[in-house]
Enzyme design. Structure first.
Site, PDB file in Angstrom:
ATOM      1  N   SER A  86     -12.930   7.006 -24.227  1.00 37.91           N
ATOM      2  CA  SER A  86     -12.146   6.270 -25.266  1.00 37.91           C
ATOM      3  C   SER A  86     -11.877   4.764 -25.180  1.00 37.91           C
ATOM      4  CB  SER A  86     -10.923   7.014 -25.499  1.00 37.91           C
ATOM      5  OG  SER A  86      -9.966   7.097 -24.635  1.00 37.91           O
ATOM      6  N   ASN A  87     -11.605   4.486 -23.897  1.00 36.81           N
ATOM      7  CA  ASN A  87     -11.598   2.966 -23.487  1.00 36.81           C
ATOM      8  C   ASN A  87     -12.694   2.285 -23.864  1.00 36.81           C
ATOM      9  OD1 ASN A  87      -8.768   1.976 -22.685  1.00 36.81           O
ATOM     10  ND2 ASN A  87      -8.987   3.754 -21.616  1.00 36.81           N
ATOM     11  N   ARG A  98     -20.791   6.679   0.498  1.00 37.89           N
ATOM     12  CA  ARG A  98     -20.559   5.956  -0.730  1.00 37.89           C
ATOM     13  C   ARG A  98     -21.496   4.708  -1.005  1.00 37.89           C
ATOM     14  NH1 ARG A  98     -15.303   7.246  -2.777  1.00 37.89           N
ATOM     15  NH2 ARG A  98     -13.943   8.000  -1.033  1.00 37.89           N
ATOM     16  N   ARG A 154     -14.618   6.930  -9.407  1.00 34.88           N
ATOM     17  CA  ARG A 154     -14.847   6.944  -7.912  1.00 34.88           C
ATOM     18  C   ARG A 154     -14.361   5.513  -7.505  1.00 34.88           C
ATOM     19  NH1 ARG A 154     -16.278  11.468  -7.218  1.00 34.88           N
ATOM     20  NH2 ARG A 154     -17.035  10.711  -4.941  1.00 34.88           N
ATOM     21  N   LEU A 184     -14.564   2.605  -5.093  1.00 37.93           N
ATOM     22  CA  LEU A 184     -15.765   1.619  -4.825  1.00 37.93           C
ATOM     23  C   LEU A 184     -15.421   0.948  -3.249  1.00 37.93           C
ATOM     24  CD1 LEU A 184     -15.916   0.058  -8.364  1.00 37.93           C
ATOM     25  CD2 LEU A 184     -17.672   1.848  -7.175  1.00 37.93           C
ATOM     26  N   ASN A 207     -10.503  -3.387 -14.183  1.00 40.75           N
ATOM     27  CA  ASN A 207     -10.248  -2.035 -14.307  1.00 40.75           C
ATOM     28  C   ASN A 207      -9.004  -1.704 -15.102  1.00 40.75           C
ATOM     29  OD1 ASN A 207     -10.225   0.818 -13.213  1.00 40.75           O
ATOM     30  ND2 ASN A 207      -8.789   0.458 -11.870  1.00 40.75           N
ATOM     31  N   HIS A 255      -5.998   0.722 -15.454  1.00 45.07           N
ATOM     32  CA  HIS A 255      -5.071   1.920 -14.670  1.00 45.07           C
ATOM     33  C   HIS A 255      -3.939   2.522 -15.660  1.00 45.07           C
ATOM     34  CE1 HIS A 255      -3.898   4.312 -11.179  1.00 45.07           C
ATOM     35  NE2 HIS A 255      -2.644   3.725 -11.377  1.00 45.07           N
ATOM     36  N   LEU A 259      -7.653  -0.247  -3.399  1.00 43.21           N
ATOM     37  CA  LEU A 259      -7.524   0.577  -4.827  1.00 43.21           C
ATOM     38  C   LEU A 259      -6.359   0.010  -5.708  1.00 43.21           C
ATOM     39  CD1 LEU A 259      -8.720   3.046  -5.967  1.00 43.21           C
ATOM     40  CD2 LEU A 259      -7.001   4.379  -4.738  1.00 43.21           C
ATOM     41  N   GLU A 285      -3.579   1.424 -24.025  1.00 37.93           N
ATOM     42  CA  GLU A 285      -4.614   1.205 -23.522  1.00 37.93           C
ATOM     43  C   GLU A 285      -5.793   0.474 -24.364  1.00 37.93           C
ATOM     44  OE1 GLU A 285      -6.514   3.867 -20.366  1.00 37.93           O
ATOM     45  OE2 GLU A 285      -4.323   4.645 -20.128  1.00 37.93           O
TER      46      GLU A 285
END
Ligand code: GAR
Length: 198
Positions: A15-16, A67, A93, A95, A109, A111, A146, A176
């Site tokens: 949706s974002n 990773r 995930r 990174l 990002n 959050h 993170l 958001e």
């Protein structure tokens, strides 16, 4: 004017991603060039295809705990698409430093908490458990740590006494969808001044 090219990384419903894609029209300084998922099951992939955006899937599962090997594949479609900016939008995930450093200063990002509160998962449950009266979401530049990195915007919601994790998540998601497009528009023009809503 040449538009900035934006790759959007998703893991779920997207949706974002849809709100970002919808914002990138007319005088917006950027355009979507790729929607990339780590799972073929992400509902957002069909939405991106319906919007005529190139999609790609790099499944993380065959790489297990490696990773770096996963990211060596993940980066390929991003490079092929010629992305200038990478937006993580519900990409679930973690990174590595190596990947992040290749997009230093051009990866964002979103959050679902008012960082620095509640990095990681289950943010709505944790805000309720703490008895917070305000909760919300943050858009930040991605660094090696993170859910860290310079804050580019935050939006708040009031927590009601009868809120559940689900009702709170739904309220935060509405914010958001306003915050991320507002931040991206500025960011694509080179403006990193944080936006605080409302
Ligand atoms: C959003 O609430 C986003 O903030 C969160 O996942 C949801 C994705 O929804 N992201 C994280 O938790 C990142 N750690 P969407 O797929 O509908 O955009």
């Amino acid at each position: 004017m040449s538009h900035k090219r934006v790759a959007i990384l998703i893991s779920g419903g997207g949706s974002n991603m849809v709100s970002l894609v919808r914002s990138m029209t007319s005088d917006h300084p950027a355009r979507p060039c790729l929607v990339l998922s780590n799972t073929a099951e992400a509902g957002g992939l069909a939405k991106a295809e319906a919007a005529g955006i190139r999609t790609a899937v790099v499944d993380h599962k065959p790489y297990g705990k490696d990773r770096a090997a996963f990211e060596a594949e993940l980066i390929q479609p991003i490079l092929e698409a010629g992305a200038d900016i990478v937006c993580l939008a519900g990409f679930m995930r973690v990174l590595t430093d190596g990947f992040v450093s290749q997009f230093q200063g051009r990866m964002l990002n979103i959050h679902p908490s008012l960082l620095p509160k509640y990095t990681g998962l289950n943010t709505h449950e944790r805000a309720l458990a703490e008895g917070d009266i305000h909760h919300g979401c943050t858009v930040h530049e991605v660094t090696a740590v993170l859910d860290d990195g310079p804050v580019l915007g935050q939006a708040q919601v009031n927590v009601a006494t009868d809120d559940t994790p689900e009702s709170l998540a739904a309220k935060v998601l509405v914010e958001e969808h306003k915050l991320y497009p507002a931040v991206l528009r500025r960011y694509a023009m080179g403006d990193k001044t944080p936006i605080f809503l409302p």
